[in-house]
Design an enzyme around this catalytic site. Structure first.
Site, PDB file in Angstrom:
ATOM      1  N   SER A 124      -6.925 -27.548 104.405  1.00 46.66           N
ATOM      2  CA  SER A 124      -7.290 -26.338 105.148  1.00 46.66           C
ATOM      3  C   SER A 124      -8.293 -25.526 104.344  1.00 46.66           C
ATOM      4  O   SER A 124      -8.266 -25.539 103.102  1.00 46.66           O
ATOM      5  CB  SER A 124      -6.021 -25.509 105.380  1.00 46.66           C
ATOM      6  OG  SER A 124      -6.358 -24.218 105.799  1.00 46.66           O
ATOM      7  N   TYR A 149       2.019 -21.205 102.595  1.00 45.88           N
ATOM      8  CA  TYR A 149       1.472 -22.362 103.322  1.00 45.88           C
ATOM      9  C   TYR A 149       0.214 -22.865 102.611  1.00 45.88           C
ATOM     10  O   TYR A 149       0.070 -24.070 102.332  1.00 45.88           O
ATOM     11  CB  TYR A 149       1.161 -21.967 104.777  1.00 45.88           C
ATOM     12  CG  TYR A 149       0.225 -22.917 105.483  1.00 45.88           C
ATOM     13  CD1 TYR A 149       0.664 -24.154 105.933  1.00 45.88           C
ATOM     14  CD2 TYR A 149      -1.114 -22.579 105.687  1.00 45.88           C
ATOM     15  CE1 TYR A 149      -0.201 -25.030 106.567  1.00 45.88           C
ATOM     16  CE2 TYR A 149      -1.993 -23.440 106.320  1.00 45.88           C
ATOM     17  CZ  TYR A 149      -1.531 -24.673 106.758  1.00 45.88           C
ATOM     18  OH  TYR A 149      -2.400 -25.541 107.372  1.00 45.88           O
ATOM     19  N   LYS A 153      -0.859 -26.570 100.518  1.00 44.76           N
ATOM     20  CA  LYS A 153      -2.065 -27.403 100.714  1.00 44.76           C
ATOM     21  C   LYS A 153      -2.784 -27.614  99.382  1.00 44.76           C
ATOM     22  O   LYS A 153      -3.268 -28.711  99.085  1.00 44.76           O
ATOM     23  CB  LYS A 153      -3.008 -26.746 101.728  1.00 44.76           C
ATOM     24  CG  LYS A 153      -2.468 -26.709 103.142  1.00 44.76           C
ATOM     25  CD  LYS A 153      -2.379 -28.101 103.750  1.00 44.76           C
ATOM     26  CE  LYS A 153      -1.756 -28.094 105.128  1.00 44.76           C
ATOM     27  NZ  LYS A 153      -1.405 -29.428 105.610  1.00 44.76           N
TER      28      LYS A 153
HETATM   29  P1  NAD Z   1       1.371 -29.507 114.677  1.00 47.22           P
HETATM   30  O1  NAD Z   1       2.547 -28.709 114.252  1.00 47.22           O
HETATM   31  O2  NAD Z   1       0.982 -29.487 116.111  1.00 47.22           O
HETATM   32  O3  NAD Z   1       1.561 -31.038 114.234  1.00 47.22           O
HETATM   33  C1  NAD Z   1       2.277 -31.391 113.075  1.00 47.22           C
HETATM   34  C2  NAD Z   1       3.200 -32.557 113.448  1.00 47.22           C
HETATM   35  O4  NAD Z   1       3.923 -32.945 112.279  1.00 47.22           O
HETATM   36  C3  NAD Z   1       4.233 -32.193 114.512  1.00 47.22           C
HETATM   37  O5  NAD Z   1       4.246 -33.194 115.510  1.00 47.22           O
HETATM   38  C4  NAD Z   1       5.550 -32.150 113.745  1.00 47.22           C
HETATM   39  O6  NAD Z   1       6.649 -32.519 114.559  1.00 47.22           O
HETATM   40  C5  NAD Z   1       5.283 -33.144 112.620  1.00 47.22           C
HETATM   41  N1  NAD Z   1       6.060 -32.897 111.398  1.00 47.22           N
HETATM   42  C6  NAD Z   1       6.217 -31.736 110.728  1.00 47.22           C
HETATM   43  N2  NAD Z   1       7.004 -31.914 109.651  1.00 47.22           N
HETATM   44  C7  NAD Z   1       7.339 -33.225 109.626  1.00 47.22           C
HETATM   45  C8  NAD Z   1       8.126 -34.024 108.752  1.00 47.22           C
HETATM   46  N3  NAD Z   1       8.736 -33.489 107.697  1.00 47.22           N
HETATM   47  N4  NAD Z   1       8.250 -35.343 109.023  1.00 47.22           N
HETATM   48  C9  NAD Z   1       7.643 -35.889 110.107  1.00 47.22           C
HETATM   49  N5  NAD Z   1       6.896 -35.177 110.985  1.00 47.22           N
HETATM   50  C10 NAD Z   1       6.738 -33.861 110.738  1.00 47.22           C
HETATM   51  O7  NAD Z   1       0.147 -29.049 113.756  1.00 47.22           O
HETATM   52  P2  NAD Z   1      -1.414 -29.356 113.886  1.00 47.22           P
HETATM   53  O8  NAD Z   1      -2.094 -28.109 114.304  1.00 47.22           O
HETATM   54  O9  NAD Z   1      -1.648 -30.591 114.653  1.00 47.22           O
HETATM   55  O10 NAD Z   1      -1.763 -29.561 112.350  1.00 47.22           O
HETATM   56  C11 NAD Z   1      -1.730 -30.843 111.750  1.00 47.22           C
HETATM   57  C12 NAD Z   1      -2.011 -30.695 110.266  1.00 47.22           C
HETATM   58  O11 NAD Z   1      -3.250 -30.016 110.072  1.00 47.22           O
HETATM   59  C13 NAD Z   1      -0.951 -29.875 109.519  1.00 47.22           C
HETATM   60  O12 NAD Z   1      -0.753 -30.460 108.254  1.00 47.22           O
HETATM   61  C14 NAD Z   1      -1.614 -28.520 109.362  1.00 47.22           C
HETATM   62  O13 NAD Z   1      -1.150 -27.821 108.238  1.00 47.22           O
HETATM   63  C15 NAD Z   1      -3.067 -28.905 109.193  1.00 47.22           C
HETATM   64  N6  NAD Z   1      -3.994 -27.826 109.585  1.00 47.22           N
HETATM   65  C16 NAD Z   1      -3.923 -27.300 110.843  1.00 47.22           C
HETATM   66  C17 NAD Z   1      -4.783 -26.260 111.188  1.00 47.22           C
HETATM   67  C18 NAD Z   1      -4.720 -25.652 112.576  1.00 47.22           C
HETATM   68  O14 NAD Z   1      -5.334 -24.603 112.789  1.00 47.22           O
HETATM   69  N7  NAD Z   1      -4.032 -26.236 113.551  1.00 47.22           N
HETATM   70  C19 NAD Z   1      -5.707 -25.767 110.262  1.00 47.22           C
HETATM   71  C20 NAD Z   1      -5.762 -26.344 108.989  1.00 47.22           C
HETATM   72  C21 NAD Z   1      -4.901 -27.388 108.653  1.00 47.22           C
HETATM   73  C1  UD1 Z   2      -4.590 -18.641 110.330  1.00 47.75           C
HETATM   74  C2  UD1 Z   2      -3.965 -18.623 108.959  1.00 47.75           C
HETATM   75  C3  UD1 Z   2      -4.539 -19.802 108.161  1.00 47.75           C
HETATM   76  C4  UD1 Z   2      -4.256 -21.117 108.913  1.00 47.75           C
HETATM   77  C5  UD1 Z   2      -4.853 -21.021 110.320  1.00 47.75           C
HETATM   78  C6  UD1 Z   2      -4.511 -22.224 111.156  1.00 47.75           C
HETATM   79  C7  UD1 Z   2      -3.395 -16.297 108.435  1.00 47.75           C
HETATM   80  C8  UD1 Z   2      -3.723 -15.112 107.585  1.00 47.75           C
HETATM   81  N1  UD1 Z   2      -4.231 -17.355 108.305  1.00 47.75           N
HETATM   82  O1  UD1 Z   2      -5.989 -18.543 110.173  1.00 47.75           O
HETATM   83  O2  UD1 Z   2      -3.947 -19.848 106.875  1.00 47.75           O
HETATM   84  O3  UD1 Z   2      -4.856 -22.215 108.234  1.00 47.75           O
HETATM   85  O4  UD1 Z   2      -4.314 -19.855 110.989  1.00 47.75           O
HETATM   86  O5  UD1 Z   2      -3.151 -22.277 111.465  1.00 47.75           O
HETATM   87  O6  UD1 Z   2      -2.435 -16.291 109.177  1.00 47.75           O
HETATM   88  N2  UD1 Z   2      -6.340 -12.502 115.787  1.00 47.75           N
HETATM   89  C9  UD1 Z   2      -6.187 -11.375 116.572  1.00 47.75           C
HETATM   90  N3  UD1 Z   2      -5.113 -11.320 117.408  1.00 47.75           N
HETATM   91  C10 UD1 Z   2      -4.184 -12.322 117.494  1.00 47.75           C
HETATM   92  C11 UD1 Z   2      -4.354 -13.469 116.678  1.00 47.75           C
HETATM   93  C12 UD1 Z   2      -5.432 -13.514 115.825  1.00 47.75           C
HETATM   94  O7  UD1 Z   2      -6.996 -10.457 116.517  1.00 47.75           O
HETATM   95  O8  UD1 Z   2      -3.218 -12.192 118.258  1.00 47.75           O
HETATM   96  C13 UD1 Z   2      -7.509 -12.587 114.896  1.00 47.75           C
HETATM   97  C14 UD1 Z   2      -7.131 -12.691 113.434  1.00 47.75           C
HETATM   98  O9  UD1 Z   2      -7.061 -11.421 112.851  1.00 47.75           O
HETATM   99  C15 UD1 Z   2      -8.299 -13.523 112.887  1.00 47.75           C
HETATM  100  C16 UD1 Z   2      -8.761 -14.369 114.079  1.00 47.75           C
HETATM  101  O10 UD1 Z   2      -8.210 -13.752 115.237  1.00 47.75           O
HETATM  102  O11 UD1 Z   2      -9.329 -12.662 112.555  1.00 47.75           O
HETATM  103  C17 UD1 Z   2      -8.285 -15.796 113.985  1.00 47.75           C
HETATM  104  O12 UD1 Z   2      -6.874 -15.787 113.735  1.00 47.75           O
HETATM  105  P1  UD1 Z   2      -6.014 -17.129 113.685  1.00 47.75           P
HETATM  106  O13 UD1 Z   2      -6.281 -17.938 114.892  1.00 47.75           O
HETATM  107  O14 UD1 Z   2      -4.600 -16.733 113.386  1.00 47.75           O
HETATM  108  O15 UD1 Z   2      -6.639 -17.936 112.466  1.00 47.75           O
HETATM  109  P2  UD1 Z   2      -6.839 -17.502 110.931  1.00 47.75           P
HETATM  110  O16 UD1 Z   2      -6.317 -16.154 110.654  1.00 47.75           O
HETATM  111  O17 UD1 Z   2      -8.251 -17.770 110.574  1.00 47.75           O
END
Ligand code: NAD
Ligand code: UD1
Length: 337
Positions: A124, A149, A153
């Protein structure tokens, strides 16, 4: 290539399965469904027209991992499984370190024993820490994590780097995602958060569909273009394709980190205005206090992925809005509907 996809039932995992299968790869999903629904796999099967093998298991369960590697002869792993809610990670840090760090360690041990030494890891942009200037470049290194979190990472990145340096048969890509949003253009798979969403895009679409009354914009007094925070939003299908590029580039051993973003920041107010103009839906919103831990701005320098992986984000903000809305309006209750 046969790929074991941990967390394959989740938001990014399901989109990646579709692109992997379309590109001719074989997949096996490994997921404990703690934050996803088996229905999501059914939807992927419908989109790709074939069955997707699933192992229901936890990445902390070594015996289950060993069985999965023995039965499915994977050549590489794409590792999505983990917990990702920032707020929850403050309340339950040990559970986050257990799932994300111990879970990844168990996975790497099982891979080592199975002789599978290629991994693509979901990292991330949060690893750049609180003090990094934008745009974030891979050469900056990791900063001070702003929450538990983010801490998990950073630790996992370090663990994978140490492993690859100790044994040059390993090959690893650390993909640092910026803000993935959007959904598959079919509207059949998308993001389905449990409870009230923390992230902007699912909150916005749930307001539009009438599940939530209004959006709170967290702060309008940042030193940005319009006072609201700026983020680098990228389409989840572009992100999925980044995993394919990373996998295909991994013929050589070593470890490398890549930013996956568009290289462009968009403010919260710009997000609302674009959503309204693309979908014709009005979003009631209010300005609320800043959210603890939010950074004013975050966006990628995405040139390394372009130059070394041949990947760049192709889809526009309008595509992201249209596809998010198609998914949410066709599935107002997500997979539970
Ligand atoms: P998600 O929660 O939709 O998917 C994660 C999946 O992992 C789920 O299906 C969950 O059931 C499974 N899981 C969790 N813990 C587990 C375990 N211990 N054993 C087996 N399965 C397990 O999340 P996502 O948005 O698809 O994210 C996927 C990855 O990307 C995560 O590692 C997350 O931290 C990373 N990531 C996501 C974002 C985002 O904004 N969505 C941003 C940066 C990084
Ligand atoms: C957040 C997490 C980041 C994580 C990412 C994906 C925090 C501080 N950061 O990122 O670590 O990797 O999600 O899961 O939580 N916002 C509003 N109203 C809302 C929701 C969000 O104004 O109801 C704003 C936030 O202030 C931010 C932007 O929208 O400025 C994006 O927010 P969000 O989607 O939560 O992503 P990040 O904060 O970038």
């Amino acid at each position: 290539m046969k790929v074991l996809v941990t967390g394959g039932a989740g938001y990014i995992g399901t989109h990646t399965l579709v692109e992997l299968i379309a590109a001719g790869h074989e997949v096996v999903v490994y997921d404990n469904f703690c934050n996803s629904s088996p229905k999501a796999i059914g939807r992927v099967e419908e989109l790709v027209g074939q069955e997707v093998p699933v192992v229901r298991g936890d990445i902390r369960d070594r015996a289950c991992l060993d069985r999965a590697f023995a039965e499915h002869s994977a050549e590489a792993v794409i590792h999505f499984a983990g917990l990702k809610a920032v707020g929850e990670s403050y309340r339950q840090p040990l559970s986050y370190y257990d799932n994300n760090v111990t879970g990844t360690q168990r996975l790497l041990e099982a891979m080592e024993d199975a002789g599978v030494r290629t991994i693509v890891f979901s990292s991330s942009a949060t690893v750049y820490g609180e003090d990094a200037p934008v745009p974030y470049v891979e050469s900056m290194g990791r900063g001070r994590p702003s929450n538990p979190y983010g801490g998990t990472k950073a630790v996992v990145e370090q663990m994978i780097e140490d492993l690859v340096r100790a044994d040059d048969r390993w090959s690893a890509s650390l993909l640092r995602y910026f803000n993935p949003i959007g959904a598959h253009p079919s509207g059949r798979i998308g993001e389905d958060p449990q409870g009230v969403p923390n992230n902007l895009m699912p909150f916005l679409t749930q307001v539009a569909v009438g599940r939530l009354p209004e959006l709170s914009i967290f702060g309008d007094d940042y030193l940005t273009r319009d006072g609201t925070c700026e983020r680098d939003y990228l389409h989840v299908v572009d992100l999925a394709l980044g995993h394919l590029k990373a996998l295909e580039a991994k013929s050589a051993p070593g470890v490398a980190a890549f930013n996956l973003g568009t290289g462009k920041g968009t403010s919260v107010l710009e997000m609302v205005a674009t959503f309204e103009s693309v979908t014709g839906q009005q979003i009631p919103y209010c300005i609320a206090p800043r959210r603890a831990g939010d950074l004013p701005a975050s966006w990628a320098d995405a040139s390394k992925a372009r130059l070394e992986l041949g990947w760049s984000a192709e889809k526009t903000l309008e595509d992201m809005m249209r596809d998010s809305w198609r998914w949410q309006s066709a599935n107002p209750e997500g997979y539970g509907g």
